[in-house]
Write a protein that holds these residues in place. Sequence first.
Motif, PDB file in Angstrom:
ATOM      1  N   TYR B  27       0.955  -1.211   0.033  1.00 12.87           N
ATOM      2  CA  TYR B  27      -0.165  -0.064   0.105  1.00 12.87           C
ATOM      3  C   TYR B  27       0.958   1.135  -0.004  1.00 12.87           C
ATOM      4  O   TYR B  27       1.154   1.843   1.074  1.00 12.87           O
ATOM      5  CB  TYR B  27      -1.075   0.002   1.115  1.00 12.87           C
ATOM      6  CG  TYR B  27      -2.096   1.041   1.238  1.00 12.87           C
ATOM      7  CD1 TYR B  27      -3.035   0.724   0.376  1.00 12.87           C
ATOM      8  CD2 TYR B  27      -1.829   2.244   2.079  1.00 12.87           C
ATOM      9  CE1 TYR B  27      -4.087   1.683   0.415  1.00 12.87           C
ATOM     10  CE2 TYR B  27      -2.982   3.139   1.912  1.00 12.87           C
ATOM     11  CZ  TYR B  27      -4.039   2.829   1.248  1.00 12.87           C
ATOM     12  OH  TYR B  27      -5.029   3.742   1.079  1.00 12.87           O
ATOM     13  N   ASN B  29       2.448   4.963  -1.863  1.00 14.65           N
ATOM     14  CA  ASN B  29       2.482   5.952  -2.682  1.00 14.65           C
ATOM     15  C   ASN B  29       3.842   6.203  -3.425  1.00 14.65           C
ATOM     16  O   ASN B  29       4.771   6.733  -2.418  1.00 14.65           O
ATOM     17  CB  ASN B  29       1.990   7.434  -2.304  1.00 14.65           C
ATOM     18  CG  ASN B  29       0.535   7.489  -2.157  1.00 14.65           C
ATOM     19  OD1 ASN B  29      -0.323   7.032  -2.961  1.00 14.65           O
ATOM     20  ND2 ASN B  29      -0.127   8.164  -1.005  1.00 14.65           N
ATOM     21  N   CYS B  85       0.052   9.840   6.237  1.00 14.34           N
ATOM     22  CA  CYS B  85       0.214  10.435   4.702  1.00 14.34           C
ATOM     23  C   CYS B  85      -0.779  11.495   4.777  1.00 14.34           C
ATOM     24  O   CYS B  85      -1.610  11.769   5.469  1.00 14.34           O
ATOM     25  CB  CYS B  85      -0.431   9.225   3.714  1.00 14.34           C
ATOM     26  SG  CYS B  85      -0.636   9.863   2.204  1.00 14.34           S
ATOM     27  N   VAL B  86      -0.526  12.444   3.854  1.00 14.85           N
ATOM     28  CA  VAL B  86      -1.268  13.814   3.652  1.00 14.85           C
ATOM     29  C   VAL B  86      -2.965  13.327   3.169  1.00 14.85           C
ATOM     30  O   VAL B  86      -3.782  13.977   3.447  1.00 14.85           O
ATOM     31  CB  VAL B  86      -0.786  14.794   2.672  1.00 14.85           C
ATOM     32  CG1 VAL B  86      -0.987  13.968   1.017  1.00 14.85           C
ATOM     33  CG2 VAL B  86      -1.253  16.036   2.636  1.00 14.85           C
ATOM     34  N   GLU B  87      -3.111  12.011   2.717  1.00 13.26           N
ATOM     35  CA  GLU B  87      -4.167  11.493   2.361  1.00 13.26           C
ATOM     36  C   GLU B  87      -5.031  10.968   3.549  1.00 13.26           C
ATOM     37  O   GLU B  87      -6.103  10.447   3.194  1.00 13.26           O
ATOM     38  CB  GLU B  87      -4.234  10.539   1.358  1.00 13.26           C
ATOM     39  CG  GLU B  87      -3.522  10.908  -0.107  1.00 13.26           C
ATOM     40  CD  GLU B  87      -3.206   9.785  -0.808  1.00 13.26           C
ATOM     41  OE1 GLU B  87      -2.602   9.878  -1.986  1.00 13.26           O
ATOM     42  OE2 GLU B  87      -2.983   8.320  -0.261  1.00 13.26           O
ATOM     43  N   TRP B  89      -4.428   8.784   5.889  1.00 12.42           N
ATOM     44  CA  TRP B  89      -4.151   7.542   6.377  1.00 12.42           C
ATOM     45  C   TRP B  89      -3.113   7.469   7.036  1.00 12.42           C
ATOM     46  O   TRP B  89      -2.056   8.214   7.056  1.00 12.42           O
ATOM     47  CB  TRP B  89      -4.401   6.387   5.234  1.00 12.42           C
ATOM     48  CG  TRP B  89      -3.594   6.788   4.133  1.00 12.42           C
ATOM     49  CD1 TRP B  89      -3.951   7.262   3.062  1.00 12.42           C
ATOM     50  CD2 TRP B  89      -2.228   6.291   3.824  1.00 12.42           C
ATOM     51  NE1 TRP B  89      -2.796   7.168   2.013  1.00 12.42           N
ATOM     52  CE2 TRP B  89      -1.849   6.339   2.679  1.00 12.42           C
ATOM     53  CE3 TRP B  89      -1.057   5.354   4.737  1.00 12.42           C
ATOM     54  CZ2 TRP B  89      -0.612   6.069   1.878  1.00 12.42           C
ATOM     55  CZ3 TRP B  89      -0.056   5.085   4.179  1.00 12.42           C
ATOM     56  CH2 TRP B  89       0.386   5.557   2.935  1.00 12.42           C
ATOM     57  N   TYR B 212      -0.156  21.638  -0.649  1.00 16.07           N
ATOM     58  CA  TYR B 212       0.871  21.057  -0.296  1.00 16.07           C
ATOM     59  C   TYR B 212       2.094  22.182   0.074  1.00 16.07           C
ATOM     60  O   TYR B 212       2.596  22.748  -1.125  1.00 16.07           O
ATOM     61  CB  TYR B 212       1.650  19.891  -1.280  1.00 16.07           C
ATOM     62  CG  TYR B 212       0.535  18.903  -1.677  1.00 16.07           C
ATOM     63  CD1 TYR B 212       0.126  17.989  -0.666  1.00 16.07           C
ATOM     64  CD2 TYR B 212      -0.206  19.204  -2.768  1.00 16.07           C
ATOM     65  CE1 TYR B 212      -1.293  17.217  -0.942  1.00 16.07           C
ATOM     66  CE2 TYR B 212      -1.071  18.285  -3.263  1.00 16.07           C
ATOM     67  CZ  TYR B 212      -1.621  17.422  -2.380  1.00 16.07           C
ATOM     68  OH  TYR B 212      -2.602  16.567  -2.819  1.00 16.07           O
ATOM     69  N   ASP B 223      -6.448  21.887   7.563  1.00 17.62           N
ATOM     70  CA  ASP B 223      -7.001  20.969   6.739  1.00 17.62           C
ATOM     71  C   ASP B 223      -6.224  20.997   5.260  1.00 17.62           C
ATOM     72  O   ASP B 223      -6.220  22.185   4.795  1.00 17.62           O
ATOM     73  CB  ASP B 223      -8.456  21.069   6.575  1.00 17.62           C
ATOM     74  CG  ASP B 223      -9.399  20.790   7.661  1.00 17.62           C
ATOM     75  OD1 ASP B 223      -8.625  20.155   8.645  1.00 17.62           O
ATOM     76  OD2 ASP B 223     -10.318  21.227   8.007  1.00 17.62           O
ATOM     77  N   TRP B 227      -9.988  17.625   2.082  1.00 19.27           N
ATOM     78  CA  TRP B 227     -10.379  16.887   3.159  1.00 19.27           C
ATOM     79  C   TRP B 227      -9.679  17.351   4.508  1.00 19.27           C
ATOM     80  O   TRP B 227      -8.956  18.117   4.529  1.00 19.27           O
ATOM     81  CB  TRP B 227      -9.915  15.384   2.927  1.00 19.27           C
ATOM     82  CG  TRP B 227      -8.492  15.157   2.824  1.00 19.27           C
ATOM     83  CD1 TRP B 227      -7.572  15.071   3.517  1.00 19.27           C
ATOM     84  CD2 TRP B 227      -7.876  15.251   1.580  1.00 19.27           C
ATOM     85  NE1 TRP B 227      -6.281  14.975   3.025  1.00 19.27           N
ATOM     86  CE2 TRP B 227      -6.520  14.841   1.614  1.00 19.27           C
ATOM     87  CE3 TRP B 227      -8.181  15.202   0.185  1.00 19.27           C
ATOM     88  CZ2 TRP B 227      -5.483  14.889   0.540  1.00 19.27           C
ATOM     89  CZ3 TRP B 227      -7.481  14.908  -0.835  1.00 19.27           C
ATOM     90  CH2 TRP B 227      -5.919  15.038  -0.608  1.00 19.27           C
ATOM     91  N   SER B 228     -10.369  16.906   5.725  1.00 20.10           N
ATOM     92  CA  SER B 228      -9.826  17.320   6.753  1.00 20.10           C
ATOM     93  C   SER B 228      -8.780  16.473   7.291  1.00 20.10           C
ATOM     94  O   SER B 228      -8.505  15.521   6.865  1.00 20.10           O
ATOM     95  CB  SER B 228     -11.087  16.969   7.986  1.00 20.10           C
ATOM     96  OG  SER B 228     -10.390  16.936   9.303  1.00 20.10           O
ATOM     97  N   SER B 231      -8.246  13.799  11.644  1.00 23.70           N
ATOM     98  CA  SER B 231      -8.221  12.496  12.097  1.00 23.70           C
ATOM     99  C   SER B 231      -7.900  11.693  10.737  1.00 23.70           C
ATOM    100  O   SER B 231      -7.493  12.009   9.856  1.00 23.70           O
ATOM    101  CB  SER B 231      -9.669  11.904  12.462  1.00 23.70           C
ATOM    102  OG  SER B 231     -10.533  12.061  11.546  1.00 23.70           O
ATOM    103  N   ARG B 233      -7.238   7.450   9.172  1.00 26.38           N
ATOM    104  CA  ARG B 233      -7.572   5.868   8.812  1.00 26.38           C
ATOM    105  C   ARG B 233      -6.205   5.133   9.209  1.00 26.38           C
ATOM    106  O   ARG B 233      -5.481   5.037   8.264  1.00 26.38           O
ATOM    107  CB  ARG B 233      -8.292   5.544   7.584  1.00 26.38           C
ATOM    108  CG  ARG B 233      -9.417   6.383   7.458  1.00 26.38           C
ATOM    109  CD  ARG B 233     -10.176   5.628   6.192  1.00 26.38           C
ATOM    110  NE  ARG B 233      -9.296   5.605   4.992  1.00 26.38           N
ATOM    111  CZ  ARG B 233      -8.877   6.766   4.079  1.00 26.38           C
ATOM    112  NH1 ARG B 233      -9.683   7.994   4.440  1.00 26.38           N
ATOM    113  NH2 ARG B 233      -8.019   6.733   2.994  1.00 26.38           N
ATOM    114  N   ILE B 235      -3.890   2.215   8.874  1.00 25.04           N
ATOM    115  CA  ILE B 235      -4.021   1.054   7.705  1.00 25.04           C
ATOM    116  C   ILE B 235      -3.767  -0.161   8.409  1.00 25.04           C
ATOM    117  O   ILE B 235      -3.007  -0.468   9.276  1.00 25.04           O
ATOM    118  CB  ILE B 235      -2.682   1.389   6.519  1.00 25.04           C
ATOM    119  CG1 ILE B 235      -3.283   2.446   5.799  1.00 25.04           C
ATOM    120  CG2 ILE B 235      -2.634   0.159   5.878  1.00 25.04           C
ATOM    121  CD1 ILE B 235      -4.621   2.718   5.126  1.00 25.04           C
TER     122      ILE B 235
END
Lengths: 222, 271
Positions: B27, B29, B85-87, B89, B212, B223, B227-228, B231, B233, B235
Amino acid sequence: MASRRVRSAGLVRLALYGIGLVPAAVSFVQGATDRLGADPVNVFERTLGLWALRFLILSLCIAPLRDLAGINLLRYRRALGLLAFWYALFHLTAYVALDLGFDLRTLLADVTRRPFIILGMAAFTILAALAATSNGWAIRRLGRRWQALHRWVYAAAICAAIHFVLSFKVIRVETLLYGLVVAALLAFRVWRTAARRGRRRPASAAGRDGGREFPRDDAGEA
Amino acid sequence: AADLAARPGALSNAGLKPTPLRDVTHYNNFYEFGLEKTDPADRSADFQPRPWTIRVDGMVAKPRTYDIDALLARPLEERIYRMRCVEAWSMVIPWIGFALRDLLAEVEPLGSAKYVAFESVVRPSQMPGQGGVLPVLDWPYVEALRLDEALHPLTILAVGLYGQTLPNQNGAPVRLVVPWKYGFKGIKSVVRIRLTDRMPRTSWNVRAPDEYGFYANVNPAVDHPRWSQASERPIGTGGFFGASRQPTLPFNGYGAQVAGLYAGMDLRRDF
């Protein structure tokens, strides 16, 4: 004869709903049993959103198929539109329930501040309104206003396509292709409207032209 | 990947449970190999991380070229770090590496040096993502740190993870790890390190400056436009119902060690 055709159209529609919901069911089972990879919620969300856009696009293909290729699938358009709505609802539910974990503060911040989210919510709101008025009662009740209301599907398609493009960090070939398909389908409508205006005779009205579409769409539904 | 010995580092988050190896290596990038998270694992088999050298030059008294084998022969530490990650997760990864400051000390930065610029390898024949129909990023991928960030003891050059040399998809043979910053600062497959007095260009900042920033410190209060960042996710915690969002920590939980680097700065502006 006619009634058999009606019945078979009904069966096809039923099959369409059944098959149409397969991607959601498969993806859900995979996610629930940890077979959607390292970030299952994200994959699930994206899968649902993508299928919503796909069904929306398919529903927009019905009119050009009839006008350009002479293939009349109007009686399946409502099913495709409703599938788009259901997928949009699943997509939104996955985002709110699985991704945000019902964190309503973040949801509110997202919905009010982020164009990316606002576009998605706008598309969903439109699809919900169209789904709610897709029954025979609403169609009879709304009369000519029904047509005007359901033209909002074009706005939903535009919002959904931009939402999809914005969902990645970089511009992707795949998202551009979806965007191009939506643009082509809208361009067809613009062209068709212009063409109809061009050959409109004094007595004929756009209302009749437009109104003609709908009973066919509804044929056999009752 | 070959076995790689390392002693536990004092700055390691030994109490954190690492993300499963399978997820850490499948998983990723790493756009040089493609845009999908699975592309780096699927499409990096032809990448040759040997032979390999890193050139360290610019505003230094003793520019040097390091061979990867010499870097692997150094005393190595295991550093279990959070990776955000900036995404939105996150993972926990048991890196193996050494402090960048040790390497920089050997080349003797000049007093005029203020920034450290990093550059990744360009090999379109081995990195399918560097071709492609649409230009994704300008290659080579470039990143940079302020000199004091580069000299911070938490900043490492990683040459392995999970007791082995770095898999290709994780940035073989050597990459940067800056645990209080978003993952994209951790430039992979580094071939050049250059000290300079001007703020260097960084790939994602060039691509989308409003999304970025140069600093890219993990910050739940600032933010991403889409997206915020409040918080994340985690992995690899199972299917839908194993994973639950967790709050993102300022500086990814390393605030006590690094917040001082940014004293007096407006981190909303310098995000």
